[in-house]
Each structure stands twice: as C-alpha cells, then as structure tokens.
Design a protein around this motif. Sequence first.
Motif, PDB file in Angstrom:
ATOM      1  N   ILE A  31       0.842  -1.208   0.000  1.00 45.56           N
ATOM      2  CA  ILE A  31       0.000   0.000   0.000  1.00 45.56           C
ATOM      3  C   ILE A  31       0.875   1.254   0.000  1.00 45.56           C
ATOM      4  N   ASN A  32       1.903   1.269   0.834  1.00 42.49           N
ATOM      5  CA  ASN A  32       2.788   2.433   0.868  1.00 42.49           C
ATOM      6  C   ASN A  32       3.622   2.562  -0.402  1.00 42.49           C
ATOM      7  N   ARG A  33       3.930   1.431  -1.051  1.00 39.01           N
ATOM      8  CA  ARG A  33       4.661   1.497  -2.320  1.00 39.01           C
ATOM      9  C   ARG A  33       3.771   2.044  -3.425  1.00 39.01           C
ATOM     10  N   ALA A  34       2.472   1.728  -3.339  1.00 44.64           N
ATOM     11  CA  ALA A  34       1.565   2.073  -4.434  1.00 44.64           C
ATOM     12  C   ALA A  34       0.938   3.457  -4.307  1.00 44.64           C
ATOM     13  N   MET A  35       0.814   3.948  -3.065  1.00 46.24           N
ATOM     14  CA  MET A  35       0.099   5.206  -2.870  1.00 46.24           C
ATOM     15  C   MET A  35       1.037   6.383  -2.697  1.00 46.24           C
ATOM     16  N   GLY A  36       0.681   7.483  -3.299  1.00 44.12           N
ATOM     17  CA  GLY A  36       1.522   8.678  -3.228  1.00 44.12           C
ATOM     18  C   GLY A  36       1.278   9.478  -1.966  1.00 44.12           C
ATOM     19  N   LYS A  37       1.529  10.770  -2.064  1.00 40.91           N
ATOM     20  CA  LYS A  37       1.415  11.644  -0.894  1.00 40.91           C
ATOM     21  C   LYS A  37      -0.006  12.175  -0.763  1.00 40.91           C
ATOM     22  N   ASN A  38      -0.275  12.812   0.375  1.00 43.30           N
ATOM     23  CA  ASN A  38      -1.618  13.368   0.542  1.00 43.30           C
ATOM     24  C   ASN A  38      -1.682  14.794   0.005  1.00 43.30           C
TER      25      ASN A  38
ATOM     26  N   THR B 260      -0.282   4.846  11.720  1.00 42.27           N
ATOM     27  CA  THR B 260       0.617   3.839  11.156  1.00 42.27           C
ATOM     28  C   THR B 260      -0.099   2.934  10.158  1.00 42.27           C
ATOM     29  N   SER B 261      -1.073   3.519   9.447  1.00 39.99           N
ATOM     30  CA  SER B 261      -1.729   2.780   8.370  1.00 39.99           C
ATOM     31  C   SER B 261      -2.234   3.767   7.330  1.00 39.99           C
ATOM     32  N   ARG B 262      -1.732   3.625   6.115  1.00 38.88           N
ATOM     33  CA  ARG B 262      -1.994   4.603   5.062  1.00 38.88           C
ATOM     34  C   ARG B 262      -3.475   4.747   4.721  1.00 38.88           C
ATOM     35  N   THR B 263      -4.192   3.639   4.643  1.00 38.73           N
ATOM     36  CA  THR B 263      -5.605   3.740   4.269  1.00 38.73           C
ATOM     37  C   THR B 263      -6.411   4.427   5.376  1.00 38.73           C
TER      38      THR B 263
ATOM     39  N   PHE C 171      -2.086  17.576   1.410  1.00 35.54           N
ATOM     40  CA  PHE C 171      -1.468  18.616   2.228  1.00 35.54           C
ATOM     41  C   PHE C 171       0.050  18.658   2.021  1.00 35.54           C
ATOM     42  N   GLN C 172       0.590  17.590   1.468  1.00 37.61           N
ATOM     43  CA  GLN C 172       2.040  17.518   1.327  1.00 37.61           C
ATOM     44  C   GLN C 172       2.526  18.300   0.112  1.00 37.61           C
ATOM     45  N   LYS C 173       3.729  18.828   0.254  1.00 34.65           N
ATOM     46  CA  LYS C 173       4.289  19.651  -0.822  1.00 34.65           C
ATOM     47  C   LYS C 173       5.028  18.769  -1.826  1.00 34.65           C
ATOM     48  N   GLU C 174       5.360  19.392  -2.959  1.00 35.85           N
ATOM     49  CA  GLU C 174       6.035  18.665  -4.021  1.00 35.85           C
ATOM     50  C   GLU C 174       7.379  18.114  -3.547  1.00 35.85           C
ATOM     51  N   GLU C 175       8.077  18.907  -2.718  1.00 33.28           N
ATOM     52  CA  GLU C 175       9.417  18.475  -2.280  1.00 33.28           C
ATOM     53  C   GLU C 175       9.381  17.433  -1.157  1.00 33.28           C
ATOM     54  N   ASP C 176       8.197  17.207  -0.583  1.00 30.95           N
ATOM     55  CA  ASP C 176       8.087  16.179   0.459  1.00 30.95           C
ATOM     56  C   ASP C 176       8.309  14.797  -0.153  1.00 30.95           C
ATOM     57  N   LEU C 177       9.020  13.970   0.578  1.00 30.58           N
ATOM     58  CA  LEU C 177       9.293  12.622   0.083  1.00 30.58           C
ATOM     59  C   LEU C 177       8.093  11.710   0.274  1.00 30.58           C
ATOM     60  N   GLN C 178       7.956  10.759  -0.633  1.00 34.03           N
ATOM     61  CA  GLN C 178       6.953   9.715  -0.481  1.00 34.03           C
ATOM     62  C   GLN C 178       7.444   8.824   0.679  1.00 34.03           C
ATOM     63  N   LEU C 179       6.551   8.131   1.357  1.00 30.86           N
ATOM     64  CA  LEU C 179       6.894   7.458   2.617  1.00 30.86           C
ATOM     65  C   LEU C 179       8.074   6.480   2.533  1.00 30.86           C
ATOM     66  N   THR C 180       8.116   5.645   1.489  1.00 31.58           N
ATOM     67  CA  THR C 180       9.191   4.646   1.448  1.00 31.58           C
ATOM     68  C   THR C 180      10.563   5.319   1.301  1.00 31.58           C
ATOM     69  N   ALA C 181      10.617   6.416   0.532  1.00 30.51           N
ATOM     70  CA  ALA C 181      11.875   7.168   0.383  1.00 30.51           C
ATOM     71  C   ALA C 181      12.236   7.873   1.685  1.00 30.51           C
ATOM     72  N   LEU C 182      11.220   8.413   2.359  1.00 29.97           N
ATOM     73  CA  LEU C 182      11.435   9.096   3.639  1.00 29.97           C
ATOM     74  C   LEU C 182      11.964   8.112   4.692  1.00 29.97           C
ATOM     75  N   THR C 183      11.402   6.916   4.710  1.00 29.20           N
ATOM     76  CA  THR C 183      11.830   5.903   5.678  1.00 29.20           C
ATOM     77  C   THR C 183      13.292   5.520   5.434  1.00 29.20           C
TER      78      THR C 183
END
Length: 237
Positions: A15-22, A209-212, A24-36
Amino acid sequence: INMADLKVVYFPSCINRAMGKNEFQKEEDLQLTALTHQLLERAGYTIIYPKELDAHCCGMPFSSKGFTEVNHKQSQLLEADLLRVSDNGKYPILYDMSPCFYHSKEEFTSNLKIVDPIAFMLDFVLPKLTVKKKKEAVAIFPVCSVKKIGKMDQLLALAHYCAEQVTMIDSNCCGFAGDRGFLIPELNEHGLRDIKNQIPSNCTSGYSTSRTCEIGLEKASGISFTSIFYLIEEVTR
C-alpha cells in the motif's frame, strides 16, 4: 555496537509502495518509502530490501476477502524472502504499516525478528537521533492493529518525544477497514463522526501507522494525516 552490524531489512508495504502523498504535502516532500530510507540512514543503518520486493504482499488483502490459499501463499513467499535477506533472522525487519505487521505476526512460523513501526522507531531509531525542535501540537490515531498488539502507550510515548502537546483520537475503529472506506464511505464517516471535536484548534497535523486509515482520518478531520515516520523525520532533521 559496531556500525557495520547496524543492518535492517525494510519491508515497505505494498500500500505504501503504491500510494503517493496526501493533498497537504508539498512537491518536495518525500513519499513514505523514500522518507523511511532517509530516516534509517540518518540513524546509521545499512538498509536491506527483500529481493522480489514488487511481487510481495503480506497477504492480508486476500485474507480479508476470504481468499485463504492465496493469502497463505503470499505470506509464505514473503517469509522465505525475508529469511534469506535477514541472514536467517539475524537482522531486524521493519514493517512500515501496523496492519501488515500484525498479519505477518499471525502468519509467520519462523524465528524472524519482525518489528512493528512504533516499536522500531522507539527501540532502534530514536535512541540514535536527536530531537532538534519539538512540534507544538499533534494528533495521533491508534489503528485497530495497534490496539490489538497493545502498542497504544508506545505510540503515545513516540508522539511525546516529538511534540509538546499530543491528542490521542478516541475511536473504536475509524471504519476505513482496509479498502471498505473506498467502497462504503459511510462506514468511515460514522466511525470518525466525532473527530473534529477532538482536535484542538492549534493542531494541524495528525499521525498514524496505516496509510488507508490516514486517508479517511484526513478527510474526516480536515487536517493532514501521515505516517508517524514523517513526524520523526521532521523533528530530527
């Protein structure tokens, strides 16, 4: 600890690999897997990924639809790969979503050291980082699997590390329930009918701690809801 021994296997949930940002997040914000990945490196870890990452899923989506055999097959494939890349259970395995961790914990039969996102951050990551500036106010939501594994206090502790004022949203279940919130939004609306009254006016960000679940939480509350990893990354940056 010898720095060379600071290795972690990171299993990003599908789910975290498939879903992008919300929204409210900015363009420069990292997607979760990259941030982790960035957060683990900041704490000094060498990160190992499962070999067939894109083919993996913990099996939970199949299980909750009644496809028992496919669930077991997916789970066994994941377990075998995690055993291989963790040097037969030598290195801890980080899950970035509580429901996936809970599912694997129920399914796996080997001696793998799988760790849920909350415990991993508390035990393995925060001790190696410095909180530079706490956030003023945050809301947190313990998803059902966090309640089931008894990690509510740890989630609270994690949030207090990173913020001055913490509000824990009180709800039995947010009603998103995997993908139900996409298909029957009324369940989610009902589950979170009191959320707006619970969030203080000075609080503009929530964590879970759950994307959905976070998708539903954000819609019902009108504030940003992301993984608690974003909070930890921000205050230790």
